[in-house]
Design an enzyme around this catalytic site. Structure first.
Site, PDB file in Angstrom:
ATOM      1  N   CYS A 332       6.743   4.369 -17.763  1.00 40.61           N
ATOM      2  CA  CYS A 332       6.996   2.933 -17.743  1.00 40.61           C
ATOM      3  C   CYS A 332       5.941   2.189 -18.567  1.00 40.61           C
ATOM      4  O   CYS A 332       5.905   2.323 -19.782  1.00 40.61           O
ATOM      5  CB  CYS A 332       7.069   2.437 -16.301  1.00 40.61           C
ATOM      6  SG  CYS A 332       7.889   0.826 -16.143  1.00 40.61           S
ATOM      7  N   HIS A 439      10.728   6.195 -13.304  1.00 36.74           N
ATOM      8  CA  HIS A 439       9.847   6.435 -12.164  1.00 36.74           C
ATOM      9  C   HIS A 439      10.451   7.532 -11.285  1.00 36.74           C
ATOM     10  O   HIS A 439      11.643   7.802 -11.352  1.00 36.74           O
ATOM     11  CB  HIS A 439       9.683   5.164 -11.326  1.00 36.74           C
ATOM     12  CG  HIS A 439       8.836   4.112 -11.958  1.00 36.74           C
ATOM     13  ND1 HIS A 439       7.475   4.249 -12.117  1.00 36.74           N
ATOM     14  CD2 HIS A 439       9.154   2.900 -12.479  1.00 36.74           C
ATOM     15  CE1 HIS A 439       6.987   3.168 -12.699  1.00 36.74           C
ATOM     16  NE2 HIS A 439       7.987   2.333 -12.935  1.00 36.74           N
TER      17      HIS A 439
END
Length: 504
Positions: A332, A439
């Site tokens: 991310c 994630h």
């Protein structure tokens, strides 16, 4: 409403764990139970099945309760973006960024209405609600406009159990002090005390139990031993330090950059349970060492944390490490930092429009921030261009502002092919450099094993078989519940839960 609230004498007293255990116990008895935390301050997020963002702890508690997580279980999520401000996520969607004072002054009534609505929704669908407070219920400077402790217990009209952490010391003063600072009506709600994280012979605390009960007139419902290996994820930065600082020394050394605004550090908790693998934090250039792999985690403030890496000398350490043959994976915000340039024209990441920042220049792309946050669950497989012959399925979630745009028109070296057909991430040199928005990546057991075994091969270590942690997680939780049972007066807890409404 039929429910009970877990409050603590301090942060990291074990409220989240005790709430999770209570949800599990009630679910095991056939109850339809929901967790609830009105306001959660954490950069650890959970994406619901319908694409909304709530605190990760409530998502895990819902799983423990054998139910699907919803926005009603955590209507307000505060995600710190700096020392002075937080993004306010209301009912799973980003509302705006507010300073602490502005939130306190301008959001309070809106927060109260959100809590009332959530409680009414949960009451319609569930038989019992297990609520969690935050920090301490007697922060005097905040108490008159708080949205997460005794005010919520009052709105829901439920009894309270107070949890105290004996490991940190001063437990008697913390219990007595907390009770003394409550108003008489608030104190009447406290129907039990739990002493948590006891190490050693519990019989040595029998006099302590007698003293607490005599001084307070409130029963001690349990002296809970310190439970290790329960695999219930930590919630905030305090548990972050405790859990990872205890990681063992092992042949395979994984390093994670400890960013000031790190988010979703639970991405890396599976490594705590891998044999012959250690994981450690890197806070400064002197901590870097010679890891077998480096992980750059997610962050709530990508550009601020990138500037921190440059200021501390860590940015150059990362670049030199890769050039010297090191393995890096950015997740991310960590992926975004690996790019050549980060562009924040809208000011959505920094709060300063027209901001540009040079990245680490390891991935041939630029990240352009936008005002609309992407929150989705995602599924896919390793992309064929990775060269991995076997099919490796991946599941996770995305929570991010902005997109990564490639320098050339042709899509370069993708990592994942999503079930939608879209290519995602960056992958090169047999995985020596990886970037992804997914994630929860390392919670995919087969992928984690594949990645670790490549590191083992490089170091001439024996390969390992897959450890199926997703199967083990709830076995370990149930094991922890059974460990706790002999030390918890569960029948008394249920008595408090069931008798509260009948007393009036």
């Amino acid at each position: 409403m039929k429910g009970i609230m877990i409050q603590g004498t301090s942060s990291d007293a074990g409220k989240s764990f005790i709430t999770t255990v209570f949800c599990r116990l009630l679910a095991q008895e056939g109850m339809k139970v929901a967790p609830f935390k009105s306001q959660n301050m954490s950069n650890n997020s959970y994406v619901t099945v319908d694409g909304y963002e709530i605190g990760r702890a409530q998502g895990i508690q819902a799983e423990a309760a054998n139910t699907e997580a919803t926005i009603w279980m955590n209507p307000i999520l505060l995600k710190p973006k700096s020392d002075q401000s937080s993004e306010v996520v209301l009912f799973g969607k980003s509302l705006r960024t507010l300073s602490g004072m502005s939130y306190r002054v301008n959001f309070y009534e809106q927060g109260i209405e959100a809590i009332r609505l959530s409680l009414s929704k949960l009451k319609e669908e569930y038989e019992v609600v297990v609520m969690e407070g935050a920090g301490s219920p007697v922060e005097i400077n905040l108490k008159d406009r708080e949205l997460v402790n005794m005010k919520v217990a009052e709105l829901a009209d439920v009894p309270v159990i107070l949890v105290a952490d004996i490991e940190r010391g001063g437990i008697f003063a913390s219990i007595i002090g907390t009770l003394e600072l409550l108003t008489p009506s608030e104190r009447k709600r406290v129907r039990g005390i739990v002493v948590n994280k006891f190490r050693g012979d519990i019989h040595l605390f029998e006099d302590g139990v007698v003293w607490i009960e005599e001084k307070t007139g409130i029963p001690v419902l349990g002296v809970i031993p310190y439970i290790s290996g329960h695999m219930v994820e930590g919630e905030d930065s305090l548990s972050l330090s405790d859990r990872f600082s205890a990681s063992k020394k092992a042949p395979l050394d994984l390093a994670v950059l400890k960013l000031p605004y790190i988010s979703n550090y639970t991405d890396f908790e599976p490594f705590l349970y891998e044999k012959e693998v250690s994981i450690r934090w890197v806070e400064g250039a002197s901590d870097f060492g010679k890891p077998d792999a480096l992980i750059i985690p997610g962050t709530k403030s990508t550009i601020q944390d990138l500037r921190y890496l440059k200021k501390t000398g860590l940015a150059q350490k990362v670049i030199d490490y890769y050039r010297d043959g090191g393995s890096i994976i950015g997740i991310c915000g960590g992926f975004q930092m690996l790019c050549e340039q980060l562009i924040d024209d809208e000011g959505s990441d920094t709060g300063m429009p027209q901001t540009k920042e040079e990245g680490l220049c390891l991935v041939p792309a630029q990240t352009i921030f936008s005002t609309e946050k992407k929150t989705i669950r995602s599924k896919g497989s390793l992309h064929p261009e990775t060269g991995v012959k076997e099919t490796v399925r991946l599941e996770g979630y995305e929570i991010h502002l902005g997109d990564t745009v490639w320098r050339t028109r042709q899509r370069e070296l993708p990592f994942i092919i999503l079930d939608s057909g879209e290519a995602e991430g960056f992958y090169t040199e047999k995985g020596r450099l990886i970037g992804t928005y997914m994630h929860h990546l390392f919670h995919n057991d087969e992928w984690r094993t594949l990645w670790l075994n490549r590191l083992r091969e490089k170091k001439h270590l024996p390969l390992s078989k897959t450890i199926y942690m997703n199967k083990e997680k709830y076995k370990n939780l149930d094991k922890a519940v059974e460990q706790i049972r002999p030390f918890l007066n569960w029948e008394k807890v249920k008595g408090i839960l069931n008798e509260w409404g009948q007393e009036k």
